[in-house]
Design an enzyme around this catalytic site. Structure first.
Site, PDB file in Angstrom:
ATOM      1  N   GLY A 136       0.838  -1.196   0.000  1.00 28.50           N
ATOM      2  CA  GLY A 136       0.000   0.000   0.000  1.00 28.50           C
ATOM      3  C   GLY A 136       0.864   1.234   0.000  1.00 28.50           C
ATOM      4  CB  CYS A 149       5.255  -4.147   0.203  1.00 30.60           C
ATOM      5  SG  CYS A 149       6.565  -3.314  -0.599  1.00 30.60           S
ATOM      6  CE1 TYR A 150       1.552   1.052   5.701  1.00 27.16           C
ATOM      7  CE2 TYR A 150      -0.343  -0.407   5.515  1.00 27.16           C
ATOM      8  CZ  TYR A 150       0.286   0.685   6.104  1.00 27.16           C
ATOM      9  OH  TYR A 150      -0.360   1.390   7.088  1.00 27.16           O
ATOM     10  CG  HIS A 172       5.319  -5.784  -4.868  1.00 25.24           C
ATOM     11  ND1 HIS A 172       4.088  -5.638  -4.276  1.00 25.24           N
ATOM     12  CD2 HIS A 172       6.016  -4.661  -4.593  1.00 25.24           C
ATOM     13  CE1 HIS A 172       4.026  -4.463  -3.670  1.00 25.24           C
ATOM     14  NE2 HIS A 172       5.189  -3.852  -3.844  1.00 25.24           N
ATOM     15  CD  GLU A 190       2.170  -8.403  -5.486  1.00 25.77           C
ATOM     16  OE1 GLU A 190       2.958  -9.174  -4.900  1.00 25.77           O
ATOM     17  OE2 GLU A 190       2.009  -7.219  -5.142  1.00 25.77           O
ATOM     18  CG  ASP A 241     -19.650 -10.482 -18.442  1.00 24.98           C
ATOM     19  OD1 ASP A 241     -18.744 -11.309 -18.680  1.00 24.98           O
ATOM     20  OD2 ASP A 241     -19.452  -9.262 -18.357  1.00 24.98           O
ATOM     21  CE  LYS A 279     -15.609 -10.125 -20.226  1.00 22.28           C
ATOM     22  NZ  LYS A 279     -16.858  -9.353 -20.186  1.00 22.28           N
TER      23      LYS A 279
END
Ligand code: XMP
Length: 517
Positions: free
Chosen positions: A61, A88-89, A175, A177, A232, A373
């Site tokens: 963050g 991280c944060y 990170h 991710e 959708d 999605k």
């Protein structure tokens, strides 16, 4: 932010501290076949307990833990007794909460770094001694909390990863991710294993769980659903149909603004999928009558939105005794509408039948509201939807109305349909369909002079638009091969009577939009 009902699958809760990559963490967890759920940092303790998470990930963050109104670590996270991974944060919060020291760094550290592993932690199992990672942080850990050891360092960060293996608490200063940490997914998969997750979440189990849930919710009630031919609404209809069969009525409204052959194809697909639960309403006369003489883009959209709701509502009344409206709301919409930093460039949704639920006292069923999605597409394939439906490129609710600049008439619609079909055929024939986000023809209000045989012509100008994009928020014009452009142009001027000139739109978004209106 609304949270899902408890699942019988393992859940990993991702606590959102506002990083751009919080959604990405959620997706990575799901790619490991575990149901990752993004929750706000100020979630009520009871709500988090209800989710029964097998593990918790604290996102990064923009704040500093010592900022006055910095988001905090909910006490319940440590009370759950499950593994926790701070990124991280999130790592700094964890350190601070447990009595460590966090120092404000003079400079933010950004970019690639080489991580050197110091321990054989299960978090880094199978990853070797050195790893490329992506750093992006201001503060850093100065003193570890009691019980923690250093797992890894980098040249600039002495404590790049920390752990208390007994309590299964972990922190990463980088990170895992993002794509810039090439083996980051393996670190997250290791964490998920530490959480003891079974990894059995996926399209099949999603369908099973939601079919049961819809059956239970609906009982012997009736459900309506508006279907557009897009992925959708089609997935929602197929899922609800699998759950309750004929208690569902899926309504397709033909607004007269669809592409060439699209209504017939859509009807055939839905009939095969939904049988008696499908009704197709030809409202094209009514839409075209209401649109006659209208040239203002916003006015067109408003009319189409209003008439759609009117037609849909009439159908719902005819069915009678309807209790529920099923809708294809997706996770990014849920996250976005809950967040305070709403993007101004929201994609307008036409098939959101505004106001109807209140007026008709309908309750909402939104089974896709916790899916991204690409996950919806996977569920669609698992439900047996045809690929053309699952991978259909986005098509705006107001259809060809926003691709005819100026007045909409049957003749102009016919001209655009023919030109547009050629664009689509040629791009498909060149095998470019999957790499181009959207491609279509636009009928301009211009006429220009041309020559055909010995005679002068004065006819319509068609523009071709083909764009690449990740999310429709920004777009670049596709560098179509000249030969493809040449074939498109020559076929349009030869095969579509009213057109004697074709131009290619080479504008990015921004400043242009994808559609011309
Ligand atoms: P723009 O033209 O704003 O479009 O760059 C962004 C994306 O949204 C689609 N679009 C719409 N979709 N109803 C929809 O359902 C609409 O009114 C609408 N207007 C634009 C457009 O095709 C592109 O994918």
């Amino acid at each position: 932010m609304p949270q899902p009902k408890p699942s019988h699958h393992d859940v990993v809760a991702i606590i959102d501290y506002g990083s751009q990559t919080s959604q990405l963490i959620t997706r990575r967890v799901r790619e490991a076949n575990v149901y990752g759920v993004l929750v706000p940092w100020d979630i009520a303790a009871e709500e988090l307990r209800l989710l029964k998470p097998a593990g918790v990930i604290l996102s990064g963050g923009p704040s500093s833990v010592y900022d006055e109104d910095a988001p905090t670590l909910p006490g319940v996270v440590l009370e759950l007794g499950v593994p926790v991974l701070g990124i991280c944060y999130g790592m700094q919060l964890l350190a601070k909460a447990l009595g460590g020291q966090v120092a404000a760094a003079q400079n933010r550290e950004y970019g690639q770094a080489e991580l050197v592993n110091e321990q054989n932690s299960p978090l880094f199992e199978g990853l070797g001694d050195r790893l490329q990672v992506w750093m992006s942080h201001g503060d850093r850990i100065e003193t570890l909390p009691d019980g923690f050891g250093v797992l890894a360092h980098s040249a600039n960060t002495p404590i790049a990863a920390m752990a208390d293996e007994t309590r299964r608490l972990y922190g990463l200063q980088f990170h895992p991710e993002v794509a810039h940490t090439p083996r980051g997914s393996e670190i997250l998969a290791n964490f998920i294993r530490i959480c003891g997750c079974r990894g059995d979440w996926g399209p099949g189990s999603f369908i099973e769980e939601h079919v049961a849930d819809i059956r239970q919710t609906v009982g012997d009630g009736k459900v309506v659903c508006g279907v557009s031919g897009g992925v959708d609404s089609s997935v929602v209809a197929a899922l609800v149909h699998r759950a309750i069969g004929k208690q569902l009525t899926a309504v397709f409204v033909d607004n007269g603004l669809m592409r060439k052959n699209e209504v017939a194809e859509t009807n055939a697909r839905y009939r095969a999928m939904l049988g008696e639960s499908y009704i197709s309403v030809d409202a094209s006369e009514r839409f075209l009558r209401e649109l006659a003489g209208v040239t203002d883009p916003e006015e067109k959209r408003k009319i189409i939105g209003r008439v759609f709701i009117e037609v849909f509502e009439e159908q719902a009344r005819q069915i009678g005794g309807v209790d529920y409206l099923a809708q294809g709301t997706l996770y990014p919409d849920v996250i976005e509408s809950a967040s305070t930093t709403k993007s101004a460039a929201r994609i307008k949704s036409h098939h959101n039948v505004g106001g109807l639920p209140e007026r008709m006292h309908l309750k909402l069923i939104e089974p896709l509201r916790f899916l991204f999605k690409d996950e919806v597409r996977q569920v669609g394939l698992a439900l047996g939807l045809p690929e053309e439906m699952v991978y259909r490129t986005p098509f705006p609710g107001p259809g060809l109305a926003v691709r005819i600049i100026g007045e909409i008439t049957r003749e102009r619609l016919a001209t655009l349909r023919e030109a547009d079909a050629i664009v689509r055929e040629e791009i498909a024939a060149a095998g470019l369909g999957r790499e181009i986000w959207q491609y279509f023809a636009v009928l301009t209000p211009l006429r220009s002079v041309g020559v055909m045989g010995d005679s002068r012509t004065y006819a319509d100008v068609v523009a071709v638009r083909a764009i690449t994009s990740q999310d429709a928020m920004t777009a670049d014009w596709a560098r179509l091969p000249y030969e493809v452009l040449a074939r498109i142009s020559s076929r349009i001027v030869n095969e579509v009577q009213q057109v004697n000139r074709v131009v290619y739109d080479i504008t990015t978004k921004p400043p242009a939009t994808i559609e011309w209106e």
